[in-house]
Structure formats: C-alpha cells, structure tokens
Scaffold this active site. Sequence first.
Site: not given
Length: 421
Positions: A12, A141-143, A189, A246, A297-299
């Site tokens: 992602g 990674t946005i996570d 996410m 999520e 949208i968040q990423r």
Amino acid sequence: MPQNALYAQSGGVTAVINASAWGVIEAVRAHPAHFGKIYAARDGILGVLREEIIDLDQEDPLTLAALRHTPGGAFGSCRFDLGDPDQDPEQYERLVEVFRAHDIGTFFYNGGGGSMDTALKIARMGDRMGFPIKAIGVPKTIDNDLAVTDSSPGFGSAAKFIATVVREASLDVESMHTSSTKVFVLEVMGRHAGWLAAAAALAQEFDGQPPMLILFAETLFDQDDFLEHLNRTIERHGYCVVVVSEGLKNPDGTLFSVAQSHDVYAYTQLGGAAPRLAELIREQTGHKLHWAVVDYIQRSARHIASKVDVEQAYACGRAAVEGVVAGEDAFMPIIRRDSNDPYRWSIGFTPLETVADVEQGMPREYITPDGYGITQAARDYLRPLIQGEDAPPFDQGLPCYPRIRGELLPKRCPPFEVKTD
C-alpha cells in the site's frame, strides 16, 4: 563500468513514498563512479518478473523532482510475495535473467515488512545462484508497524490527516448533538497495529475534548464494556467520537469484520468495522449516529502531509544509496529518535533480517488502563511525527501532481508468466 540500479515500490502506497523514490534517484545520479543508470520497475517486483523496466532517462527532470511532493506510487506498486526458492526456483531464475539482461547490480525495494522479506530473499538469491546483487530495503508504511525503526515513513502524514479530520468532524457533531447525531464512528487502517487509531487522540485539545473512545487492533473488543463507556461519555458530554482500527478483534481473537477473505492473511481485505459497529450501537442504544471509512484517503492526502514525515521519507531514500556507496548490503535505513523535546532524529541502518515480515504493534503502556485512549507517553511519541506543513504547489485551486511517462526499456528476455492469484 559501474552497474545499473533498479528501484521499485511495493505494498500500500503513502503520501510520501515518492519522496523516498526521489531520494534514491537523486542520490544514485550523484554517484556516477558507483552506479551506471537508475531504472524503476513498473508495479514492484511484478515489473521485474515481467521485465517491465521504466527508463528514467526519458522522464522530464522537473517531473522526477516533483516526486518529492506527489502522493501515490509513481511507478506502480503491488502485493506479491516471492515463493520459497526451493519450491519456486523459476521465479529466482527469472529475476537473475532480467537483472543480468539490464546489468542491474543494486536493487532498492521500497515497502513494509513483507517487502523487506522480498528484498532479503533477493539478497540471499545472489549467493545461492552465484549472481552478485545488492538488495536494499527502503522503509514505508502508514501502519507504523516496521520493527527497529522509531517510526515508519508514511505514518506521520497519515496520522496528521486522521487527527485533523477527527478534530474537524468532532466540531460538526458537537454543533448538532442536541437534536441530531450523538455518535460518529470513524474506521481507520491498522491490521495488527493501532497506531493510526491512536493518532486520532491528538485531535483532543485538552483532556476529554472532543470526547472520544478508541478501539485498537491490539485490544479485544468487549461489547458490554464498550457500550457502558459509550453511554457514560454521552451522558457527560452529549456526544462521542469513536475511532476503530480495521483490525479490531473479537474476544476469541478473530477479526471483528472482514471485507474480503484471502488464503494469505496479509492479503485479506479488512474493512466493515465501522458499519458493523454503528449497527451494534444503533440496536443497543438507539442513538442517532453517522459512520465513515477514510480508507485510501488517509494514505494519499499529500496536501496535509507532515513536513517531518516528508523529510524522513526523502532522507531514507538517500540513505539507502549512501549505505551502498559505503559498502553496506542487505540493510534497511531506520529512523532514530535522538531526543524527544526538542525532537531530533537521525538515520541508521539495520540488517534486513531484523525487519523482514516482523510487525511491531503499540506498546501496552501507550494505551490507557481502560483500553479506550492513549497515555501521555503515547502523545509524547506521536506529536513530533505530525509537525510542520509541506504543501504541494497549487494551480487553479488544486494541487499539482505531475505524472511520469513510464516509457519502458526494450525487452531482452523471453516472456514470463506470473500468477498473481
């Protein structure tokens, strides 16, 4: 003659992954004694297997420089794992074939933990198959679940976006709660890690304002306890914002909601936690509510990117190249927090073995004892990562995001079929 370098993106994408790409490209070109040309694979490792190699010499230099402020994955990304070299030797034979055909000596793979595993497999492939290839990971990674590094490029901007929209949406709910919506549910996410959900708490200007409950991926969902906290919050404040990961889990550890299952858990599409939770709240309390899923949208919200995040993403791209020049191999640049107040950071290296397929969730001490908020230690960790603005240029009211041409090199190898199911 120095060998060529190849860059690719995986997993992602983020609002700042292209800043890392530009860091790699710019740094490679700054070291002509160590590298020949710099290419990019289309759609990650799939592009290498398919021999779809983008000739960056055909791109407008201004377009390439604009990658620093362009969201998405400029060269295309993918979700694809290389198989076991003993069971799928043809994949590795193909990689060697393509690398050799285009004289690739260094491969930069920009992604998360799974991508670092791919980079590690390629690094080991060199020794296994007698083909010298340097494989370097570039973090993304946005996570925020990459191990070893203090934070992951991409997270700070996503965290800034989430905290911003939660603060703004909360003002909307506050203005209407006496006669309308009393609960707003936002799904963010986070498959195993609740970092993005935790970032929502930064929207609070002071304790309890806006009133908020956070459901983390790390904690098991207790329906009765949650509803009790929700009703208590509404009684006190008149409304409540609920932010849910999520990856929220049921008491037995199964996923609270799944949008689409897959044999490979990492590829199972999560989603649906917000509408399911909203229906539960509606049935059990009767409160008027709205729910939303920020999803992609968040990423991709580059217009509100964190300046710190942009700078770190770019620095990691450059550091990946500088490490190769210094003689390093099979490593990933990491971000080190040298001080918290004032916030200072630097770049280091870690072996790919330490980050390949390793996920790092939130420490329990970052979650409040009741399980629905974050501690001061978490705020102190998170707040520096969202600092500063780095807006892209605008034209006629909209951000300018140039697109690359993506002209491919002529193919030199026979066709190769890649199964992606």
